[in-house]
Write a protein that holds these residues in place. Sequence first.
Motif, PDB file in Angstrom:
ATOM      1  N   ASP A  46       0.847  -1.190   0.000  1.00  0.00           N
ATOM      2  CA  ASP A  46       0.000   0.000   0.000  1.00  0.00           C
ATOM      3  C   ASP A  46       0.886   1.246   0.000  1.00  0.00           C
ATOM      4  OD1 ASP A  46      -1.869   1.958   0.358  1.00  0.00           O
ATOM      5  OD2 ASP A  46      -2.578   1.255   2.318  1.00  0.00           O
ATOM      6  N   ASP A  47       0.966   1.893  -1.166  1.00  0.00           N
ATOM      7  CA  ASP A  47       1.712   3.149  -1.239  1.00  0.00           C
ATOM      8  C   ASP A  47       0.772   4.341  -1.439  1.00  0.00           C
ATOM      9  OD1 ASP A  47       0.923   2.837  -3.854  1.00  0.00           O
ATOM     10  OD2 ASP A  47       2.939   2.864  -4.715  1.00  0.00           O
ATOM     11  N   GLY A  48      -0.515   4.123  -1.131  1.00  0.00           N
ATOM     12  CA  GLY A  48      -1.466   5.220  -1.152  1.00  0.00           C
ATOM     13  C   GLY A  48      -1.806   5.736  -2.527  1.00  0.00           C
ATOM     14  N   GLY A  49      -1.846   4.847  -3.516  1.00  0.00           N
ATOM     15  CA  GLY A  49      -2.221   5.302  -4.850  1.00  0.00           C
ATOM     16  C   GLY A  49      -1.584   4.466  -5.938  1.00  0.00           C
ATOM     17  N   TYR A  50      -1.544   5.034  -7.138  1.00  0.00           N
ATOM     18  CA  TYR A  50      -0.922   4.378  -8.283  1.00  0.00           C
ATOM     19  C   TYR A  50       0.546   4.804  -8.344  1.00  0.00           C
ATOM     20  CZ  TYR A  50      -5.643   3.182  -9.876  1.00  0.00           C
ATOM     21  OH  TYR A  50      -6.922   2.676  -9.979  1.00  0.00           O
ATOM     22  N   GLY A  51       1.402   3.999  -7.723  1.00  0.00           N
ATOM     23  CA  GLY A  51       2.809   4.380  -7.562  1.00  0.00           C
ATOM     24  C   GLY A  51       3.550   4.560  -8.868  1.00  0.00           C
ATOM     25  N   MET A  52       3.245   3.699  -9.866  1.00  0.00           N
ATOM     26  CA  MET A  52       3.951   3.804 -11.142  1.00  0.00           C
ATOM     27  C   MET A  52       3.564   5.091 -11.868  1.00  0.00           C
ATOM     28  SD  MET A  52       6.185   1.965 -12.837  1.00  0.00           S
ATOM     29  CE  MET A  52       7.079   3.262 -13.663  1.00  0.00           C
TER      30      MET A  52
ATOM     31  N   TRP B 100      -4.517   8.589  -3.017  1.00  0.00           N
ATOM     32  CA  TRP B 100      -5.776   8.437  -2.292  1.00  0.00           C
ATOM     33  C   TRP B 100      -5.504   7.957  -0.878  1.00  0.00           C
ATOM     34  CZ3 TRP B 100      -5.810   4.743  -6.690  1.00  0.00           C
ATOM     35  CH2 TRP B 100      -5.290   3.500  -6.341  1.00  0.00           C
ATOM     36  N   ASP B 101      -6.545   7.985  -0.064  1.00  0.00           N
ATOM     37  CA  ASP B 101      -6.486   7.388   1.265  1.00  0.00           C
ATOM     38  C   ASP B 101      -6.998   5.960   1.140  1.00  0.00           C
ATOM     39  OD1 ASP B 101      -5.538   9.677   2.551  1.00  0.00           O
ATOM     40  OD2 ASP B 101      -7.563  10.504   2.730  1.00  0.00           O
ATOM     41  N   SER B 102      -6.126   5.000   1.380  1.00  0.00           N
ATOM     42  CA  SER B 102      -6.514   3.597   1.221  1.00  0.00           C
ATOM     43  C   SER B 102      -7.533   3.197   2.285  1.00  0.00           C
ATOM     44  CB  SER B 102      -5.280   2.699   1.340  1.00  0.00           C
ATOM     45  OG  SER B 102      -4.387   2.947   0.285  1.00  0.00           O
ATOM     46  N   PRO B 103      -8.366   2.229   1.962  1.00  0.00           N
ATOM     47  CA  PRO B 103      -9.274   1.698   2.987  1.00  0.00           C
ATOM     48  C   PRO B 103      -8.488   0.899   4.026  1.00  0.00           C
ATOM     49  CG  PRO B 103      -9.395   0.366   1.002  1.00  0.00           C
ATOM     50  CD  PRO B 103      -8.532   1.550   0.665  1.00  0.00           C
ATOM     51  N   ASP B 104      -9.154   0.517   5.061  1.00  0.00           N
ATOM     52  CA  ASP B 104      -8.548  -0.340   6.081  1.00  0.00           C
ATOM     53  C   ASP B 104      -8.538  -1.772   5.533  1.00  0.00           C
ATOM     54  OD1 ASP B 104      -7.778  -1.821   8.246  1.00  0.00           O
ATOM     55  OD2 ASP B 104      -9.438  -1.217   9.550  1.00  0.00           O
ATOM     56  N   PHE B 105      -7.461  -2.119   4.808  1.00  0.00           N
ATOM     57  CA  PHE B 105      -7.390  -3.434   4.182  1.00  0.00           C
ATOM     58  C   PHE B 105      -7.426  -4.563   5.212  1.00  0.00           C
ATOM     59  CE2 PHE B 105      -5.313  -1.002   0.649  1.00  0.00           C
ATOM     60  CZ  PHE B 105      -6.223  -1.329  -0.337  1.00  0.00           C
ATOM     61  N   VAL B 106      -6.821  -4.330   6.375  1.00  0.00           N
ATOM     62  CA  VAL B 106      -6.810  -5.366   7.408  1.00  0.00           C
ATOM     63  C   VAL B 106      -8.222  -5.610   7.914  1.00  0.00           C
ATOM     64  CG1 VAL B 106      -6.020  -5.928   9.738  1.00  0.00           C
ATOM     65  CG2 VAL B 106      -4.420  -4.981   8.074  1.00  0.00           C
ATOM     66  N   GLY B 107      -8.931  -4.526   8.227  1.00  0.00           N
ATOM     67  CA  GLY B 107     -10.306  -4.670   8.681  1.00  0.00           C
ATOM     68  C   GLY B 107     -11.204  -5.265   7.613  1.00  0.00           C
ATOM     69  N   LEU B 108     -10.948  -4.887   6.361  1.00  0.00           N
ATOM     70  CA  LEU B 108     -11.748  -5.413   5.251  1.00  0.00           C
ATOM     71  C   LEU B 108     -11.569  -6.922   5.124  1.00  0.00           C
ATOM     72  CD1 LEU B 108     -13.595  -4.666   2.874  1.00  0.00           C
ATOM     73  CD2 LEU B 108     -11.528  -4.246   1.516  1.00  0.00           C
TER      74      LEU B 108
END
Length: 517
Positions: free
Chosen positions: A430-436, A453-461
């Motif tokens: 998770d680098d908060g967006g489209y890193g490339m 962007w602000d990533s969702p809570d992937f762990v909680g998801l």
Amino acid sequence: MHNLPLWEALAETGIRIVNVRHEQTAGYAADGYARATGKLGVALVTTGPGAANTLGAVGEAMASAAPVLVVATDIPSMLKRPGVVRGVLHETSDQQAMFAPVTKGGFTVHRADQIGTTVHRAARLALQPQTGPVYLGIPTDYLREKSESREPPATPAEGVLDLPDLARAADLLSGARRPLIWAGGGALRAEAGEAIGRLAERLAAPVITTFAARGLLPLDHPCLAPNPVHSPEVGELWDEADVVLAIGTDFDGLMTQNWLMPQPPKLIAVNVDAEDAAKNYRPDITLVGDARRVVESLRPASRPGLPELTARLGSISRRVRQRIRDEDPQAADFLSTLEEVLPEDAVLVSDMCVAGYWVGGFHRVRGPRKLAYPMGWGTLGYGFPSSLGAAAAETGRVICVTGDGGFLYAVGDLATLAEEQLPVTVVVVDDGGYGMLRYDQEQEGLPHRGVDWDSPDFVGLARSFGVHADRVAGFGRAFRRLLSEFIESGEPNVLVVRAKLKPPLNTSPRWYRRQGR
């Protein structure tokens, strides 16, 4: 209703059905199964938009020569009217035609009693070299009809290999001062690794493998060049070669830096398709046939210099690894952790993301079919759904490396991961967006637009689906410890890594060969 009769029929066969949540996932999962096994991957989807949803995945399978069969229902035959779109639910003017640009071929069943033989024809076409995806359409009403079973058509016998240019190719290799073997996906699919390894030792020739051929030779093979050819240290091997033996490759733009690698002085091509062999570099000799059989039939004279070559390749490898450490210590840590903690039988599936590019370019793959990398068509969102199919193949634990953007394409199939208890560890970088894309904008001096962007809570998801998950910052010791624990657990899980990596040399903005140089 649509394809529900297929489920009833398959339940009586013992064939396992993996129920996914989106048709594109079905296509990618079939691709992942095919790459992990070399067998036919099958995606069962419904009519109209359901079939259309697979097209991105099918395009990747076509570009990467993955044998996938898409079985799609079509509207009932009694409601069709030739040349007219009547407005039947899910109707298209020509469903098979939608697949034409991204498949080897297509079939539409016109009578219920044709289903069995047409399935055999479609599957055979998908598995016939060069392998690739095939479409099969079946009107829904035919699935409820009964018909007599028929014997499948006989498989054609393998012909006798008769290549008059074999002797010329052997003579050319015998006289080479600096021969080089370039092996592509066709070599891996033909299981030509052992034959190529023996030939390379006989010639004292380095072997460069494409993205699709990673794992073709054992890591300790004395002739295996380090990855990738996009590193100047490795690219020198191509530049100085006087004879190149190209096996099972079409020299695509991604491997050749858009064909800025110079035409070799002499080129011998081994390919099942003469036109495919010649479309990017002009061969002096083309040997048309199965890669393994052709290579086994080559009999060049032995050349001295194997110990010197092995020593040189070792030096190149150390220089490439030092380059990585100097340019991006986090990437070096990431790669070394994968090498240390992955089991011998693990299958690594990467997505179109910066971490995935590092995997595709620099990960040391331990065997054939142990890496799936979407650099045929380059489809973002490939990694996670493909890993489901690879895991269903039961060839080893699957580790999926994906970015935050790509993971969101099929995040709903965390339900499949939990339901099927597939042995997958998903590493979400998770680098908060489209890193490339962010890197591209920075290189051009442009402000960030549409890439952060602000990533969702992937762990909680993940946990909400019943999948164990945790997070870590960076690729240091904590990542190494958690990844090792997750892989050893035997359960599906998700590890979220908050990190930003610099794109590696095998991404196009960093290619060292440039027009005009």
